[in-house]
Write a protein that holds these residues in place. Sequence first.
Motif, mmCIF file in Angstrom:
data_model
loop_
_atom_site.group_PDB
_atom_site.id
_atom_site.type_symbol
_atom_site.label_atom_id
_atom_site.label_comp_id
_atom_site.label_asym_id
_atom_site.label_seq_id
_atom_site.Cartn_x
_atom_site.Cartn_y
_atom_site.Cartn_z
ATOM 1 N N VAL A 1 -11.006 -3.369 8.687
ATOM 2 C CA VAL A 1 -10.225 -3.980 7.643
ATOM 3 C C VAL A 1 -9.468 -4.404 8.338
ATOM 4 C CG1 VAL A 1 -7.464 -3.012 6.657
ATOM 5 C CG2 VAL A 1 -9.449 -1.423 7.050
ATOM 6 N N SER B 1 -4.148 4.796 9.480
ATOM 7 C CA SER B 1 -5.587 5.262 10.401
ATOM 8 C C SER B 1 -5.520 6.262 11.224
ATOM 9 C CB SER B 1 -6.762 4.191 10.880
ATOM 10 O OG SER B 1 -8.366 3.872 10.537
ATOM 11 N N VAL C 1 -1.690 0.176 8.396
ATOM 12 C CA VAL C 1 -2.794 0.379 8.283
ATOM 13 C C VAL C 1 -4.050 1.192 9.461
ATOM 14 C CG1 VAL C 1 -4.958 -0.294 7.695
ATOM 15 C CG2 VAL C 1 -3.553 -1.487 6.898
ATOM 16 N N TYR D 1 1.194 -1.147 0.057
ATOM 17 C CA TYR D 1 -0.004 -0.215 -0.068
ATOM 18 C C TYR D 1 1.024 1.052 -0.365
ATOM 19 C CZ TYR D 1 0.671 -2.095 4.369
ATOM 20 O OH TYR D 1 1.424 -2.142 5.547
ATOM 21 N N LEU E 1 -9.455 5.386 4.183
ATOM 22 C CA LEU E 1 -10.045 6.014 5.373
ATOM 23 C C LEU E 1 -10.082 7.059 5.791
ATOM 24 C CD1 LEU E 1 -6.377 4.438 6.833
ATOM 25 C CD2 LEU E 1 -8.894 3.137 6.584
ATOM 26 N N CYS F 1 -6.826 -7.308 8.642
ATOM 27 C CA CYS F 1 -5.307 -7.337 8.238
ATOM 28 C C CYS F 1 -5.014 -9.185 8.977
ATOM 29 C CB CYS F 1 -4.682 -6.228 8.639
ATOM 30 S SG CYS F 1 -4.512 -4.693 8.430
ATOM 31 N N VAL G 1 -9.489 -1.714 12.488
ATOM 32 C CA VAL G 1 -8.135 -2.711 11.933
ATOM 33 C C VAL G 1 -8.301 -3.649 12.742
ATOM 34 C CG1 VAL G 1 -5.943 -2.554 10.951
ATOM 35 C CG2 VAL G 1 -6.934 -0.359 11.551
ATOM 36 N N SER H 1 -7.465 -5.830 3.678
ATOM 37 C CA SER H 1 -6.122 -5.744 3.332
ATOM 38 C C SER H 1 -5.563 -5.679 2.451
ATOM 39 C CB SER H 1 -4.879 -5.489 4.436
ATOM 40 O OG SER H 1 -4.698 -7.256 4.332
ATOM 41 N N ASP I 1 -7.156 -4.969 -0.705
ATOM 42 C CA ASP I 1 -7.798 -3.953 -1.289
ATOM 43 C C ASP I 1 -6.889 -2.881 -0.133
ATOM 44 O OD1 ASP I 1 -9.042 -6.265 -3.112
ATOM 45 O OD2 ASP I 1 -10.282 -6.851 -1.289
ATOM 46 N N TYR I 2 -6.222 -2.603 0.596
ATOM 47 C CA TYR I 2 -6.038 -1.579 0.902
ATOM 48 C C TYR I 2 -5.063 -1.111 0.329
ATOM 49 C CZ TYR I 2 -4.428 1.932 4.002
ATOM 50 O OH TYR I 2 -4.299 2.784 4.570
ATOM 51 N N LYS I 3 -5.031 -0.192 -0.679
ATOM 52 C CA LYS I 3 -3.855 0.549 -1.564
ATOM 53 C C LYS I 3 -3.150 1.896 -0.651
ATOM 54 C CE LYS I 3 -4.528 -3.547 -4.422
ATOM 55 N NZ LYS I 3 -3.651 -4.124 -3.684
#
Lengths: 294, 445
Positions: free
Chosen positions: B317, B198, B194, B53, B177, B319, B184, B168, B170-172
């Motif tokens: 999210v 955040s 993350v 990310y 956020l 993770c 998280v 996560s 798909d968390y770029k």
Amino acid sequence: MNATALGGRRTRVMRPWDWSLPPRPISHREVISAQPATPTGKPPLLMVHGIAHAAWCFGENWVPAAAEDGYPSYAVSLRGHGGSAGGRHLRRTTIRDYVHDVLQTITELPEPPVLIGHSMGSIVAQLVAERYPLRGLVLLTPAPLHSAVGDLLMIARDRPADLGRAIVGQTLSMEPDILFEGLDPATARAYSDRTGTESPLVQWELLLPRTIGPIRCPVLVIGTPEDRLVRMEDVQRTAKLHGVDPVWFPGVGHDVMLDAGWDRVLAAVLRFTDDLPPWGRVRGPAGRGPTPVE
Amino acid sequence: MDRTGAYAVIGAGPHGLSALKALLQNGIDADGFEREAEVGGNWNFGAENSRVYQSTHLISSKPFTQFPDFPMPDRFPDYPSHAQIKEYFSAYARHFGLVDRIRFEADVVRVAPVDDGTTWLVTSRDRASGAETTSEYAGVVIANGHNWNPKQPHYPGQESFGGDIIHSADYKGAGVLRGRRVLVVGAGNTGCDVAVDSAQNATATWHSTRRGYYYNPKFVMGRPSDQTADLLLALRLPLPVRRQAFKAALKLTVGDVSRFGLKKPDHKFFETHPIVNQQLVYHVGQGDISPVDDIARFDTDGVVFTDGRRADVDLVVFCTGYLVTFPFLADAEQQLNWQGDHPVLALQVFTPTHRNLFVSGLIQPDSGQWTLAHWQGMTIARFIEAARDRPTVADRFFRAVTAETGRAFTAGTTYKDSSRHYYEVAHQEYLEALQTAIHELEVAR
């Protein structure tokens, strides 16, 4: 190269000191280079100088001449030498730092080079060769891996004052008569005056015997009977370590890239380079299936 | 196509690249396969299976993370960013002439043995045209990565939750956020990253972890902390001494995290994969992150935790890590000695059922990774070389190494049993084992 020629030497995987106390990065490295007029497909040459010298010693003749012959040519100044950074830390510099400098320079080249080391630079080059897959390795009047104590004794016999200087950490004498045989006095003096200071730690390190992992690329060892810094028997022993015979250039002094006759020495290096196998050449089929597991 | 004189290397991330290079360097013909248009694998930010990310940086410093024969440039910082790492892999691939040996945008869809594995058929699908090609290879090196297939947890009430849930994978970047109330889940290095993203972007942040952890700083006394750890190893200090040294260093730098409301670690140092994050504790201390327990259940607009607390959140999210899968490998369970939900290999590289099928990258070291990638590749190359030139040596080696299938390289540590640690290796012990293997293959007659 077969296992016998490698003398059963062990591939060095564990390098705890490099992982925990890595060489300090430096801000700038001087690289003198020249490219052939048109791409020739020949491998790049990277040249590494010896004690108190810098890239200029190759820049003077070899870099332009080799480029003219179709070789992309590079010469690097090790840290604290020539135009490279690191002079402030020179007294704390060790051979490991030089190995780092050469590896850093290699990673900026377009492909794996033929590495050419001169004198102390040969030690650096061999330490690079044990960890990096070079196209070829050329050692010019190489300082011995097995300890330069014998050479120091020769220096002590010829020039007793030099022994004292070396012991207290001053740079070995680089007077014209030590480095050259066939140059006119003015040129020899001018080259000698261009030499600088060496790290005392590096000079002392040369006295320690080193072991080295297997080196798998072809090796060329060049020596001269007139060498006043490296004894013939040490050149022979270096060559034997790599399973080759040294090539001798009588009448040429220790600085084979500057002294009269440099062109003959370079021609031998280029001939060696022309015969190298291409990097990654397939050495026979992968084997049509090792015996299946029953 | 008949490529029975060559090996196929699947994946052009760090492990695929170093395996391909090791083969070519040792005169073994090989083709690479990469589903994307560029090298880099996980570090190819934005690619479909990349899991880095925007804020990703290395969590191990350069010296042990880099390939030993291709150091990262001096101009890179101690902990380079994902963009620099991708640049580094591209430079490596160019320098060693690997780019021309890799088929890009070629999705390997099937790898199947011929005659019980005398050779292997590799089928790849060109992603542009959809056309499939099959070639027959002498063997295969699998380096498809193990951090791309998301492990999705499931909690009661999750379906009725009105907010958004993402993994996560798909968390770029922090954009997602911004202005949200974020939970998280997971205290891996991604979870901590993350949570920090955040803390700096969301309206409110909760961080749910199952247990307490040690949060290692990236720098101790101005130096990367993993270099200090390796110094203790270089000095050959025994595990209990290193543990005490780390506890002391952590006490002096991070201190007692339970003061901040974080859980106390329920395990000894080195018993879980290290978390390297200097900012998490800082943001907890500033009140930007509220540490919370495991999730008990979801309701329509929030989450109830196992300690009975509840939080109003609109974005969760997960993770929660990744699962190992080899979707292209026919009968993977058999080929790779699957036991339960994961393959059990020898030296984390060899499968007891085949002498021409290898895995590179199925490791999670307590250190940087790509020095290990390099030596895994070299071990494979040395084995193939021996199988070609000195079959009896290769045969003896294979019997000896597969007799120890499943051997863990833990350096005396007992990892907390969780699927997270199947592939955990203590880097020093593991490298010493690879060194021994390489030596045997090189010098034995």
